[in-house]
Design an enzyme around this catalytic site. Structure first.
Site, mmCIF file in Angstrom:
data_model
loop_
_atom_site.group_PDB
_atom_site.id
_atom_site.type_symbol
_atom_site.label_atom_id
_atom_site.label_comp_id
_atom_site.label_asym_id
_atom_site.label_seq_id
_atom_site.Cartn_x
_atom_site.Cartn_y
_atom_site.Cartn_z
ATOM 1 N N SER A 132 -23.331 55.678 55.629
ATOM 2 C CA SER A 132 -24.110 55.150 56.380
ATOM 3 C C SER A 132 -24.942 56.051 57.348
ATOM 4 C CB SER A 132 -23.145 54.108 57.485
ATOM 5 O OG SER A 132 -22.593 55.012 58.248
ATOM 6 N N ASN A 133 -24.399 57.230 57.630
ATOM 7 C CA ASN A 133 -25.259 58.330 58.241
ATOM 8 C C ASN A 133 -26.430 58.896 57.581
ATOM 9 O OD1 ASN A 133 -24.276 59.277 61.184
ATOM 10 N ND2 ASN A 133 -22.173 59.153 59.883
ATOM 11 N N HIS A 191 -19.145 64.978 63.735
ATOM 12 C CA HIS A 191 -18.002 64.727 63.995
ATOM 13 C C HIS A 191 -17.716 63.337 64.956
ATOM 14 C CE1 HIS A 191 -13.407 65.192 64.147
ATOM 15 N NE2 HIS A 191 -13.493 65.228 65.135
ATOM 16 N N ASP A 241 -14.294 71.894 62.052
ATOM 17 C CA ASP A 241 -14.891 71.295 63.515
ATOM 18 C C ASP A 241 -15.047 72.360 64.407
ATOM 19 O OD1 ASP A 241 -14.865 68.806 62.077
ATOM 20 O OD2 ASP A 241 -12.856 68.426 62.604
HETATM 21 C C1 GRF Z 1 -18.556 59.608 59.962
HETATM 22 O O1 GRF Z 1 -17.570 58.988 61.177
HETATM 23 C C2 GRF Z 1 -18.770 60.964 60.424
HETATM 24 O O2 GRF Z 1 -18.534 61.321 61.725
HETATM 25 C C3 GRF Z 1 -17.585 61.684 59.639
HETATM 26 O O3 GRF Z 1 -17.434 60.888 58.559
HETATM 27 C C4 GRF Z 1 -17.824 59.718 58.854
HETATM 28 C C5 GRF Z 1 -18.920 59.463 57.679
HETATM 29 O O4 GRF Z 1 -19.170 57.942 57.717
HETATM 30 N N1 GRF Z 1 -17.806 63.120 59.331
HETATM 31 P P1 GRF Z 1 -20.530 57.364 56.699
HETATM 32 O O5 GRF Z 1 -19.918 57.846 55.183
HETATM 33 O O6 GRF Z 1 -21.913 58.295 57.024
HETATM 34 O O7 GRF Z 1 -20.770 55.927 57.165
#
Ligand code: GRF
Length: 211
Positions: A15-16, A111, A152
């Site tokens: 999703s990011n 994170h 991290d």
């Molecule tokens: C996010 O919560 C990010 O902070 C972490 O992994 C998750 C990935 O989510 N590193 P998505 O696959 O981008 O929805």
């Protein structure tokens, strides 16, 4: 089309990655997702990349005889696509030294908490949000940081805060934090696209000049 070429590394739904893509499409981020890399052939992000015509590849260390071959292939692939920055978005593998050395201060991670609290090995997904609620923390948020050899740990580029309410569950917190990630990550990438980031030791400063 922008000349700032990024590779997004993701292992899950991505999703990011989609939020970064949306920011590019909407003119908020002056970059190009030149490559999407996953270690997981079943990752939703790969199906989405295919549907949207974005260049993508699955490279997993298990496919190779040793880590050296894995890194060589990864680095050649990144060079072939003229990648300038690596953006980790839910990539569930530790980044190896060869990549960190090849992309100094050019690998970003996001994170879902305020580092250095609630970070480190094993702190991912709902583990993070459960730990925050169990601890009774009143605030949480997101951290965008550079990647160094420790989980991290790298220099912090951007942090945003939200309040933990008494009614929050790990699930509700996860949803709100993820929404905040989507509003935050592209802004951090844009700072690099504008060449505004200066890193000194573990401190990140923003240059006033747009170079
Ligand atoms: C996010 O919560 C990010 O902070 C972490 O992994 C998750 C990935 O989510 N590193 P998505 O696959 O981008 O929805």
């Amino acid at each position: 089309m922008s000349s700032f070429r990024i590779a997004v590394f993701a292992s899950g739904q991505g999703s990011n990655c989609r939020a970064i893509h949306d920011a590019i499409v909407n003119g908020k981020l002056n970059a190009e997702i030149a490559l999407i890399v996953s270690n997981n052939p079943d990752a939703g992000v790969l199906a989405w990349a295919f549907e949207n015509g974005l260049t993508h590849i699955c490279i997993a260390s298990e496919q190779f005889e040793d880590k050296k071959q894995f890194h060589e292939t990864l680095l050649k692939t990144l060079a072939l696509h003229r990648i300038q920055m690596i953006v980790l978005a839910g990539y569930m593998k530790k980044i190896g030294l060869p990549l960190i050395e090849a992309y100094p201060n050019k690998i970003l991670n996001i994170h879902p908490a305020l580092l250095p609290a609630f970070g480190g090995k094993g702190m991912y997904g709902e583990h993070v949000h459960k730990a925050i609620i169990d601890y009774g923390a009143k605030i949480t948020g997101v951290t965008v940081h550079l990647v160094d050899p420790e989980y991290d740990h790298g220099a912090i580029v951007m942090q945003k805060v939200l309040e933990v309410s008494d009614n929050d569950t790990p699930q509700t917190l996860a949803e709100r934090v993820l929404a905040l990630e989507h509003q935050t990550y592209y802004q951090a990438v844009q700072l690099f696209a504008e060449n505004k980031v200066i890193v000194q030791d573990r401190k990140v400063f923003l240059s006033k000049n747009i170079l």
